[in-house]
Design a protein around this motif. Structure first.
Motif, PDB file in Angstrom:
ATOM      1  N   GLN A  87      35.656  70.750  -7.176  1.00 45.44           N
ATOM      2  CA  GLN A  87      36.536  70.784  -8.347  1.00 45.44           C
ATOM      3  C   GLN A  87      36.051  69.872  -9.470  1.00 45.44           C
ATOM      4  N   SER A  88      35.037  69.085  -9.208  1.00 42.32           N
ATOM      5  CA  SER A  88      34.536  68.163 -10.219  1.00 42.32           C
ATOM      6  C   SER A  88      33.526  68.867 -11.117  1.00 42.32           C
ATOM      7  N   TYR A  89      33.842  68.908 -12.402  1.00 44.42           N
ATOM      8  CA  TYR A  89      32.930  69.525 -13.369  1.00 44.42           C
ATOM      9  C   TYR A  89      31.583  68.810 -13.383  1.00 44.42           C
ATOM     10  N   SER A  90      31.616  67.484 -13.374  1.00 40.37           N
ATOM     11  CA  SER A  90      30.377  66.705 -13.447  1.00 40.37           C
ATOM     12  C   SER A  90      29.482  66.942 -12.233  1.00 40.37           C
ATOM     13  N   VAL A  91      30.078  66.998 -11.062  1.00 48.18           N
ATOM     14  CA  VAL A  91      29.295  67.243  -9.852  1.00 48.18           C
ATOM     15  C   VAL A  91      28.680  68.639  -9.898  1.00 48.18           C
ATOM     16  N   ASN A  92      29.468  69.612 -10.286  1.00 51.30           N
ATOM     17  CA  ASN A  92      28.964  70.978 -10.358  1.00 51.30           C
ATOM     18  C   ASN A  92      27.868  71.120 -11.402  1.00 51.30           C
TER      19      ASN A  92
END
Length: 105
Positions: A87-92
Motif C-alpha cells: 500500500q506504500s506508494y514510495s515502496v512501490n
C-alpha cells in the motif's frame, strides 16, 4: 610413452624426493613424475579457487548493496507505521525503478 629427460634439481629437493621415494616405495623417476603431476593439479585447483573467490567477492558486493538499499529505504520511507508495504506508494515506486534497472553491472 615414457621419455628420458635430464633435469637438475637442488640438494634440498633431491632429499625430499628420496624421502618420498622411500615412503611410497617408488622409483626416483616415478616420484619426480608424481610431484610434477601434483604441482600441475594444484595449479589448476588454485586457478579454480581464484575464480570462485572473484565470484564470492562479486556476490558479497551485491549483498552489501542490497543491505544498504534496504537500510536507506527503511530510513527514507518512515515505514514504521505501514503494515502492508504493497500500500506504500514510495515502496512501490522504488520496486518499479529497481525492476527497470535490474541492478546489472
Amino acid at each position: 610413452m615414457k621419455l628420458s629427460r635430464h633435469i637438475t634439481i637442488s640438494e634440498e629437493l633431491h632429499d625430499k624426493v628420496m624421502t618420498y621415494k622411500k615412503e611410497n616405495h617408488t622409483s626416483y623417476s616415478e616420484e619426480i613424475t608424481n610431484m610434477i603431476e601434483e604441482a600441475i593439479s594444484n595449479r589448476v585447483k588454485q586457478e579454480q579457487l581464484n575464480e570462485m573467490n572473484k565470484d564470492i567477492i562479486y556476490i558479497l558486493k551485491k549483498v552489501n548493496l542490497i543491505y544498504e538499499l534496504c537500510k536507506q529505504v527503511y530510513s527514507d520511507l518512515n515505514i514504521v507505521n505501514i503494515t502492508d508495504p504493497k500500500q506504500s506508494y514510495s515502496v512501490n515506486e522504488f520496486i518499479r525503478k529497481v525492476k527497470i534497472s535490474r541492478l546489472d553491472d
